[in-house]
Scaffold this motif. Structure first.
Motif, PDB file in Angstrom:
ATOM      1  N   PHE A 173      -6.613   3.023 -11.386  1.00 33.67           N
ATOM      2  CA  PHE A 173      -5.571   2.797 -12.395  1.00 33.67           C
ATOM      3  C   PHE A 173      -4.951   1.426 -12.149  1.00 33.67           C
ATOM      4  O   PHE A 173      -5.228   0.761 -11.158  1.00 33.67           O
ATOM      5  CB  PHE A 173      -4.501   3.895 -12.352  1.00 33.67           C
ATOM      6  N   GLY A 174      -4.102   1.006 -13.089  1.00 31.12           N
ATOM      7  CA  GLY A 174      -3.323  -0.208 -12.880  1.00 31.12           C
ATOM      8  C   GLY A 174      -3.997  -1.500 -13.287  1.00 31.12           C
ATOM      9  O   GLY A 174      -3.473  -2.578 -13.005  1.00 31.12           O
ATOM     10  N   GLY A 175      -5.145  -1.433 -13.960  1.00 31.20           N
ATOM     11  CA  GLY A 175      -5.833  -2.649 -14.377  1.00 31.20           C
ATOM     12  C   GLY A 175      -5.568  -2.985 -15.828  1.00 31.20           C
ATOM     13  O   GLY A 175      -4.899  -2.244 -16.556  1.00 31.20           O
ATOM     14  N   CYS A 176      -6.106  -4.118 -16.281  1.00 33.92           N
ATOM     15  CA  CYS A 176      -5.943  -4.537 -17.669  1.00 33.92           C
ATOM     16  C   CYS A 176      -6.641  -3.578 -18.628  1.00 33.92           C
ATOM     17  O   CYS A 176      -6.235  -3.422 -19.778  1.00 33.92           O
ATOM     18  CB  CYS A 176      -6.507  -5.945 -17.861  1.00 33.92           C
ATOM     19  N   GLU A 177      -7.717  -2.943 -18.132  1.00 41.35           N
ATOM     20  CA  GLU A 177      -8.455  -2.001 -18.959  1.00 41.35           C
ATOM     21  C   GLU A 177      -7.926  -0.585 -18.749  1.00 41.35           C
ATOM     22  O   GLU A 177      -7.610  -0.198 -17.634  1.00 41.35           O
ATOM     23  CB  GLU A 177      -9.947  -2.024 -18.608  1.00 41.35           C
ATOM     24  N   SER A 178      -7.860   0.184 -19.822  1.00 39.44           N
ATOM     25  CA  SER A 178      -7.467   1.585 -19.697  1.00 39.44           C
ATOM     26  C   SER A 178      -8.551   2.347 -18.942  1.00 39.44           C
ATOM     27  O   SER A 178      -9.745   2.044 -19.074  1.00 39.44           O
ATOM     28  CB  SER A 178      -7.251   2.208 -21.077  1.00 39.44           C
ATOM     29  N   ILE A 179      -8.134   3.334 -18.150  1.00 45.33           N
ATOM     30  CA  ILE A 179      -9.053   4.099 -17.310  1.00 45.33           C
ATOM     31  C   ILE A 179      -8.750   5.590 -17.428  1.00 45.33           C
ATOM     32  O   ILE A 179      -7.586   6.002 -17.365  1.00 45.33           O
ATOM     33  CB  ILE A 179      -8.956   3.656 -15.833  1.00 45.33           C
ATOM     34  N   MET A 180      -9.791   6.379 -17.586  1.00 48.72           N
ATOM     35  CA  MET A 180      -9.657   7.833 -17.661  1.00 48.72           C
ATOM     36  C   MET A 180     -10.324   8.454 -16.432  1.00 48.72           C
ATOM     37  O   MET A 180     -11.437   8.073 -16.053  1.00 48.72           O
ATOM     38  CB  MET A 180     -10.319   8.355 -18.932  1.00 48.72           C
TER      39      MET A 180
END
Length: 229
Positions: A173-180
């Motif tokens: 988590f916590g990046g520029c890209e959304s993460i599931m």
């Protein structure tokens, strides 16, 4: 060592442990993962200090912008710099800050053990820190990280996650890209279903880390994926 995440907001349980056991350090993430429960750091610090225990807070979820745990009484702050501090899902690193006398001991052991961050990762963190405030402000506006349960079983949840077009599927988590992240088959894959349930990790639990995409695009993607199941 006392892992505070086991107690959450159960201050009575914390007091009982401190009174009946010799606790040298208490540690927890704040907010906790994956349920994002918040701990009263000021109260916990007061109780632990009265018994001579060190308080260690993992502030990765909150970021240094949203939480000042040292001001609230914590002794040590940990961050997975891989997450918000780096912010681009392109390196692995961690950092520690806190009371001078404690960090001095950590610094000494660092020299004894020899672990060090490679120069390229250090450079990437410096670059990430330049945009930390902008990224966190964007993610704060829509929640940063949320956890929820899909109405269905593990197969239905897998179908929902696989139907998403924008988020990456990864245990981070916590990046520029959304993460599931579907917790049951990723972060907790090595535990039995019964043991996962004991910790509240059900087969349909997912954690969604919002990136810097437009909220309207993410909303449309999630709704379309829900319709697919």
């Amino acid at each position: 060592m006392l892992h505070l995440g086991a107690f959450g907001a159960d201050i009575a349980g914390l007091e009982s442990t401190l009174n009946n056991h010799k606790v040298s350090i208490s540690t927890t993430s704040n907010p906790t993962s994956p349920f994002l429960r918040c701990v009263d750091i000021e109260l916990v610090s007061k109780l632990c200090h009265a018994k001579g225990a060190v308080v260690c807070i993992d502030g990765t979820f909150a970021t240094p912008l949203n939480q000042k745990a040292l001001v609230l009484g914590a002794c040590i702050i940990l961050h997975s710099a891989t997450k918000y501090l780096g912010g681009h899902n392109d390196m692995l690193a961690g950092c520690i800050s806190g009371w001078t006398e404690i960090i001095f001991q950590v610094h000494y052991m660092h020299h004894v053990l020899g672990g060090t961050l490679n120069p390229n990762a250090a450079y990437l963190i410096i670059q990430g820190l330049k945009t930390l405030k902008l990224r966190v402000q964007q993610q704060n506006s829509i929640g940063g990280v949320v956890s929820f349960e899909v109405d269905g079983d593990i197969t239905t949840t897998i179908k929902f996650v696989d139907s998403l077009k924008i988020p990456y599927i990864a245990p981070s988590f916590g990046g520029c890209e959304s993460i599931m992240d579907q917790r049951a088959i990723m972060s907790y894959w090595d535990l039995s279903q019964a043991k996962r349930a004991k910790y509240g990790i059900l087969d349909n639990l997912v954690r969604f880390s919002f990136g810097d995409e437009d909220y309207e695009d993410l909303e449309a993607d999630v709704l379309k994926s829900l319709e697919a199941i």
